[in-house]
Design an enzyme around this catalytic site. Structure first.
Site, PDB file in Angstrom:
ATOM      1  N   CYS A  61      15.165  61.088  -5.954  1.00  0.00           N
ATOM      2  CA  CYS A  61      13.947  60.543  -6.561  1.00  0.00           C
ATOM      3  C   CYS A  61      12.827  61.568  -6.433  1.00  0.00           C
ATOM      4  O   CYS A  61      11.865  61.535  -7.190  1.00  0.00           O
ATOM      5  CB  CYS A  61      13.581  59.205  -5.962  1.00  0.00           C
ATOM      6  SG  CYS A  61      13.450  59.249  -4.194  1.00  0.00           S
ATOM      7  N   GLU A  74      10.722  51.606  -3.850  1.00  0.00           N
ATOM      8  CA  GLU A  74      10.826  53.070  -3.992  1.00  0.00           C
ATOM      9  C   GLU A  74      11.520  53.298  -5.318  1.00  0.00           C
ATOM     10  O   GLU A  74      12.747  53.341  -5.387  1.00  0.00           O
ATOM     11  CB  GLU A  74      11.673  53.674  -2.872  1.00  0.00           C
ATOM     12  CG  GLU A  74      11.130  53.504  -1.480  1.00  0.00           C
ATOM     13  CD  GLU A  74       9.818  54.202  -1.252  1.00  0.00           C
ATOM     14  OE1 GLU A  74       9.375  54.980  -2.134  1.00  0.00           O
ATOM     15  OE2 GLU A  74       9.215  53.955  -0.209  1.00  0.00           O
TER      16      GLU A  74
END
Ligand code: UN1
Length: 528
Positions: free
Chosen positions: A318, A284
């Site tokens: 993110c 990720e």
């Protein structure tokens, strides 16, 4: 020979918290002592005096709040060894029983949602509402994992050979390494750990060095639940730097899977090292999330989504909204309203009601933000609002910033982990999608439109190239029910909901022959 001292509760320096905040929080979390940074279960805290100290700071004030003893190589080894040993028995516990453990973990988290969320705020700097949101995400994934523990389905299919049956089953994979980033100090661990545990895996967690206390607090909660179940070694903790403990994990073939959350640069290195030993990685990595606002969009709705997506967590998710791609006919109006909203954002102490934006995580993040703004200006960006440090509020405060940006500027392709929002204009939808996709990252994306055809086009194969694409929903704040992750430099991983669990298990294809004959596939005749 290094001696590992196992301690039930080794008191550790807790720097005097201003007021009793920290002590009170730990009391409410039922933590009497803050322990060393390696643990394998209720009686499994490992204190190795040779472990280097890691100081933890409150980013809102710059105060040191605690000092943790990090795991030495020997402590690391002993933790992984315990995870390996426990895996042998844990994998044989029926999955619904494993689910009961996670159900109790979810209940324990419900009880401490308030203080744990506040600890996240204290150590990481996100506002309290978001700290609580993060703990809620942990609770949600526990609920999901409990249900999943009775639904680890494999397919059955028909064989081309008579008297044969074919099916797939999913077996536990092994001890899983979990490396998490500072921005979600507790939730991202839980997405991985809760799913891995019901899948029959044990886990070894290395949290980011900026947030060791949050991890220690979670380990205490886990330990209480583990003690109730007479278990240890399912959830394990090792605190240490990426260059030490992190490198060990990615190179450790005892960990068949490493789930890594962090920057593209670190993730690329982790992926290379994991691939070298043919291990499995869930990545990720960076996001550079765009949000298209069409000429027919509900601007009030878009405005709220952008504000949360770009300013929330001080731009350090993110999934943070970093690029607005607005239709030329509404761009000026939208920008004007955004600037007005930004001017009203209260920046400050993240524990205070009414504050929408707390500090960045540390002073390096502030430096990086200011450096990025210099580059942005040099590349033709015009700062419309914000763009300054706010040292009078504390060492790590900056203003949320909106920049009118030429779309070709190279800096737009980079992820700056800060509350900087680029606004760019477009004329035609294809052009908007092209601008949207013209970055190396591919995590989250959104379009605000009231036109069904436009929405469908954005979600089609020739629309957004991201792992997550939303209509009239912002880029950040995903629920746990779907797979979370992204394409391109984001790394292709999927975590949390949907069938992300399959990455935590090994697939076995089975063929059973009850015919009494031995027909070969593809109709091959071989001898007689
Ligand atoms: C992250 O920033 O690493 O979708 C995770 C979101 C949150 C998780 C973000 N649920 O914004």
């Amino acid at each position: 020979m290094l001696r590992l001292v196992r301690l039930a509760g080794c008191a550790l320096d807790l720097w005097r918290m201003r007021g009793a905040t920290m002590v009170a929080l730990l009391e409410r979390l039922k933590i009497k002592d803050v322990n060393p940074g390696a643990c394998t279960g209720p009686d499994g805290w490992i204190a190795d005096p040779r472990g280097e100290r890691l100081d933890s700071f409150n980013p809102a004030t710059g105060e040191r709040i605690a000092s943790v003893v990090q795991a030495t190589p020997a402590a690391y080894d002993s933790v992984v060894q315990r995870a390996v040993e426990r895996f042998r028995t844990w994998q044989m516990v029926p999955a619904p029983k494993r689910g009961q453990f996670i159900r109790d973990l979810g209940s324990a988290l419900r009880e401490v949602k308030e203080p744990l969320g506040q600890l996240v705020t204290l150590e990481m700097g996100k506002i309290t509402a978001e700290g609580w949101g993060e703990v809620q995400e942990m609770i949600d994934i526990c609920d999901f994992a409990v249900g999943l523990s009775r639904q680890l389905y494999g397919v059955t299919t028909h064989s081309e050979r008579p008297g044969h049956r074919m099916y797939e089953q999913w077996h536990p994979l092994g001890p899983v390494g979990i490396i998490t980033a500072f921005n979600f100090p507790v939730a991202v661990w839980s997405w991985n750990a809760a799913i891995a545990a019901v899948c029959g895996d044990t886990t070894v967690w290395k949290p980011a060095s900026a947030v060791p206390l949050c991890a220690i607090a979670v380990q205490h909660i886990v330990n209480r639940v583990s003690a109730d179940h007479g278990l240890d070694g399912v959830f394990n903790l090792v605190i240490g730097p990426g260059t030490g403990v992190g490198e060990r994990m990615v190179n450790d073939s005892r960990l068949p899977l490493v789930s890594f959350t962090g920057s593209v640069i670190q993730g690329r290195r982790a992926a290379e090292l994991i691939a070298r030993r043919l291990g499995r990685a869930i990545l990720e990595l960076g996001g550079n999330n765009g949000l298209i606002v069409t000429e027919d969009a509900d601007l009030a709705l878009a405005l709220r989504a952008i504000l949360f997506g770009a300013v929330g967590t001080a731009g350090q998710r993110c999934t943070t909204t970093r690029r607005i791609i607005a239709h030329r006919t509404i761009a000026a109006d939208l920008t004007r309203r955004l600037v007005k909203a930004y001017e009203q954002v209260t920046i400050g102490d993240p524990t205070k009601d009414g504050v929408l934006m707390g500090p960045l995580v540390d002073e390096q993040a502030v430096e990086a933000t200011i450096a990025a703004l210099d580059t942005i200006r040099a590349q033709g960006g015009e700062v419309l609002v914000g763009g300054r440090r706010r040292p009078e509020l504390g060492p790590c405060f900056v203003e949320p910033t909106i920049v009118q940006m030429p779309r070709q500027a190279p800096v737009v392709r980079e992820e700056t982990f800060a509350p900087i929002l680029y606004v760019m204009e477009y004329d035609a939808l294809d052009e908007a999608i092209a601008i949207h996709n013209a970055v190396p990252q591919g995590l989250s994306s959104a379009i605000f439109t009231t036109n069904l055809l436009t929405a469908e086009r954005f979600l089609s194969a020739i629309g957004s190239d991201c792992g997550m694409a939303n209509v009239n929903v912002g880029t950040s704040g995903a629920e746990i029910g779907l797979g979370f992750g992204g394409e391109k430099e984001t790394g292709g991983g999927r975590e949390s909901g949907s069938d992300a669990w399959k990455l935590y298990m090994r697939r076995q294809s089975n063929v059973i022959n009850w015919s009494g004959e031995l027909p070969l596939a593809q109709g091959i005749e071989f001898g007689s």
